[in-house]
Write a protein that holds these residues in place. Structure first.
Motif, PDB file in Angstrom:
ATOM      1  N   SER A  44     -16.397  42.963  15.679  1.00  0.00           N
ATOM      2  CA  SER A  44     -16.625  42.304  14.393  1.00  0.00           C
ATOM      3  C   SER A  44     -15.193  41.958  13.995  1.00  0.00           C
ATOM      4  O   SER A  44     -14.875  40.837  13.650  1.00  0.00           O
ATOM      5  CB  SER A  44     -17.456  42.866  13.615  1.00  0.00           C
ATOM      6  N   SER A  93     -20.318  40.412   8.671  1.00  0.00           N
ATOM      7  CA  SER A  93     -18.990  40.214   8.102  1.00  0.00           C
ATOM      8  C   SER A  93     -18.561  39.003   7.579  1.00  0.00           C
ATOM      9  O   SER A  93     -19.038  38.082   8.324  1.00  0.00           O
ATOM     10  CB  SER A  93     -17.808  40.967   8.754  1.00  0.00           C
ATOM     11  N   ASP A 134     -21.758  51.999  17.465  1.00  0.00           N
ATOM     12  CA  ASP A 134     -21.417  51.447  16.265  1.00  0.00           C
ATOM     13  C   ASP A 134     -20.104  51.194  16.025  1.00  0.00           C
ATOM     14  O   ASP A 134     -19.506  50.205  15.472  1.00  0.00           O
ATOM     15  CB  ASP A 134     -22.017  52.370  15.106  1.00  0.00           C
ATOM     16  N   LYS A 193     -24.185  44.347  12.507  1.00  0.00           N
ATOM     17  CA  LYS A 193     -23.006  44.454  11.874  1.00  0.00           C
ATOM     18  C   LYS A 193     -22.731  42.909  11.368  1.00  0.00           C
ATOM     19  O   LYS A 193     -22.654  41.928  12.037  1.00  0.00           O
ATOM     20  CB  LYS A 193     -21.643  44.817  12.638  1.00  0.00           C
ATOM     21  N   ASN A 248     -18.137  47.494  15.211  1.00  0.00           N
ATOM     22  CA  ASN A 248     -17.063  47.341  14.243  1.00  0.00           C
ATOM     23  C   ASN A 248     -15.723  46.760  14.724  1.00  0.00           C
ATOM     24  O   ASN A 248     -15.347  45.789  14.117  1.00  0.00           O
ATOM     25  CB  ASN A 248     -16.577  48.616  13.393  1.00  0.00           C
TER      26      ASN A 248
END
Length: 640
Positions: free
Chosen positions: A46, A120, A39, A118, A43
């Motif tokens: 991303s 964004s 995870d 994820k 992040n």
């Protein structure tokens, strides 16, 4: 299951439970850590990709955007990246079919890790340029989790093996006192009282070991007390206190037993009037000392010629019972006795060949105690009347064969196995069922059927005992007596076989290949035990290890300790036939009871022999005997 295995299994189970618990916690902790790491990586990817795409998105360079995404996409575990341009809604999608190497497919199919995505929005100031969606590939998690699990299993396996070995060694050392205690208890159960066990360091076992040592010591003391009681009773009732020779009572009982057995030999009666002359010259103390020394010399010199019983039956009268010898050897015995007497007479200051007389009665056919005693006494009286050194009771019965003829006949009979069998049942006292059958052999020479008592003295004299025993054992196998008979079959061994190491090796080989060997019993005379205990122990060990049984014949006949019962551990003992003639009022009944108690105390079966009538058997009911044997159930021919 043994205590060692129970504790071992408990430790094994506890160790597995501990390892399983640790493995379970380790698995979940590692799984959570890898999920968090994936995870976090998603992040970072991303955010990094969003910053890198701002310039190309502002310029509308789709090719540059694809180049930048490929750099990120090819360098990590990403399953899919989706870029949506907000200006015109255009989508660019990158898919990656990554194969996870060195991880079995079944492990991946467990679906331990769920899909992580994820999303964004990429902005430039207040302007939104595009939306990016990154889906992580779980291959990294499976790869790392599999690597950690395999390494953990290897470490746990090594630790498990080390723990098992240490546990085994440790338990062996810790439980060694218990193992020793178990062996000690088994020896006590077999009435083998060895040295005390050393006290262990374990506190809980110290008192237990001390208790066992105390119990073993007390049981040993009980046996020793019984043995001492037997010796004391023998010395009190059956031994002449001056000469230390057997007394008249013992001699009469031996004569009873001897005459009921198939045997040969002779009875000598002697009167030593020169001892009265010693008494009148020097007093009773010198006389008694002279009698004592004379007894020692006679035992020393005469036993070298032939086994015999020398007894003092009156103040100046002695009896000599010579068993299982032929006529020529009896002559040699007589001459040795005369020479020994003359030496002692000369030392005492008396004239040789004076002051004593001997009467000899040789056993022929069926005789009673009164018959042979009367013949020997008549011979003695005739020697005194005629002032001769000795007189041999004349008989019209002649010797069957010379020594060489006996040698030829017996050698031929053994080589051609001409012996015939009869057997006598030995019955239990409580239910009259048959315990075993004792074999007797006969020999047909021409028109004469000879029983064992007629040829056995020559078997021993000519050292043919081992050959005879081999012949009889082979004939038992050839006749299939063990297969035809459910009861045990008892075979008497000669003294020659007991001391013959070649016979021991032969018997060991034969018993290994004998069917129903557990039905075979061997009987060893008590005299052989006292003469060569080491040879008896070796022979008995061979018999016991093969699965056969053995017993002691003529039990209680010899003077000596009963300690040999502990080392030999026979299955049974046969009381000497002389005890069958004991009346309830006689002191010998106490000796018989003590002998039975010694054997029963060692868990040895006791068989009384020489039983002729029910009245005789009734006198032994209170002694807790196991079985009886005698002409109350005479020998019978074996059916072919």
């Amino acid at each position: 299951m043994t205590l060692f295995r129970q504790i071992y299994a408990l430790l094994f189970g506890l160790f597995l439970l501990t390892i399983t618990s640790v493995a379970y916690v380790q698995f979940h902790e590692t799984q959570n850590f890898l999920v968090q790491q994936m995870d976090s990586d998603l992040n970072n990817a991303s955010n990094s990709l969003g910053l890198m795409l701002v310039p190309v998105l502002e310029s509308g360079d789709a090719v540059g955007a694809e180049t930048l995404v490929n750099v990120i996409f090819e360098g990590g575990y990403y399953q899919q990246i989706k870029l949506t341009w907000l200006v015109d809604g255009k989508q660019q999608v990158w898919n990656n079919a990554i194969r996870v190497e060195n991880v079995p497919q079944w492990f991946i199919d467990l679906e331990i890790f769920s899909t992580i995505t994820k999303q964004s929005t990429i902005t430039s100031g207040w302007l939104q340029l595009a939306e990016i969606e990154i889906t992580a590939h779980p291959g990294f998690g499976y790869h790392e989790l599999w690597r950690i699990i395999t390494n953990t299993i290897m470490v746990f396996a090594v630790l498990f093996l080390i723990a098992i070995l240490l546990a085994r060694v440790g338990l062996t050392l810790i439980l060694k006192p218990l193992h020793n205690l178990s062996e000690h208890a088994q020896r006590i159960a077999k009435r083998q009282f060895g040295p005390d066990m050393p006290t262990p360091k374990t506190e809980e076992l110290k008192e237990l070991v001390r208790a066992f040592n105390s119990m073993s010591s007390q049981l040993k003391q009980v046996f020793n007390s019984l043995d001492e009681e037997v010796s004391a009773l023998r010395k009190k009732n059956l031994v002449d206190q001056v000469s230390n020779l057997p007394n008249r009572q013992y001699m009469v009982s031996r004569l009873n037993g001897w005459l009921t057995e198939p045997s040969g030999g002779a009875l000598f009666l002697a009167k030593f009037d020169w001892l009265e002359e010693v008494h009148s010259k020097y007093g009773y103390q010198v006389r008694d000392e002279t009698i004592h020394l004379l007894a020692q010399k006679m035992e020393q010199h005469l036993q070298e010629i032939a086994p015999s019983v020398i007894a003092r039956i009156a103040a100046y009268e002695f009896a000599f019972l010579v068993e299982d010898v032929e006529h020529d050897q009896l002559n040699k015995y007589l001459q040795t006795l005369i020479r020994t007497l003359n030496k002692e007479i000369s030392k005492a200051g008396c004239k040789p060949n004076e002051g004593f007389a001997l009467g000899v009665a040789e056993r022929f056919g069926q005789m009673k105690v009164a018959d042979i005693m009367a013949q020997a006494d008549n011979a003695l009286q005739k020697a005194l009347l005629e002032n001769k050194v000795f007189h041999w009771f004349e008989t019209s019965q002649q010797q069957l064969f010379s020594r060489e003829e006996w040698r030829d006949n017996l050698t031929l009979a053994i080589s051609e196995k001409q012996f015939q069998f009869r057997w006598q049942p030995i019955q239990f006292c409580d239910n009259q069922q048959i315990s075993q059958r004792e074999l007797y052999c006969q020999l047909q020479l021409g028109d004469k059927l000879l029983h064992a008592g007629q040829f056995m003295p020559y078997i021993e004299l000519l050292s043919l005992g081992s050959l005879l025993d081999k012949c009889l054992i082979e004939k038992v196998a050839e006749s299939k007596l063990l297969e035809r008979n459910y009861e045990s079959v008892a075979i008497n061994l000669t003294h020659n076989s007991i001391g013959d190491t070649d016979f021991h090796l032969w018997l060991k080989q034969v018993l290994r290949s004998t069917p129903h060997v557990e039905r075979m019993c061997f009987e060893i005379p008590e005299a052989s035990v006292y003469s060569d205990l080491d040879a008896c122990e070796k022979l008995c060990s061979i018999i016991r290890d093969s699965g056969a049984h053995f017993g002691i014949d003529h039990f209680g006949r010899q003077f000596g300790s009963m300690a040999y019962l502990q080392s030999l551990r026979p299955s049974y003992v046969k009381l000497d036939q002389s005890f069958a003639y004991i009346d309830d009022n006689q002191h010998n009944s106490e000796l018989c009871r003590a002998l039975v108690n010694v054997a029963k105390g060692l868990d040895i079966q006791v068989i009384v022999t020489g039983i002729q009538e029910e009245d005789q058997l009734e006198r032994f009911r209170t002694l807790r005997l196991d079985a009886y044997q005698g002409f109350i159930a005479p020998p019978v021919n074996i059916k072919s």
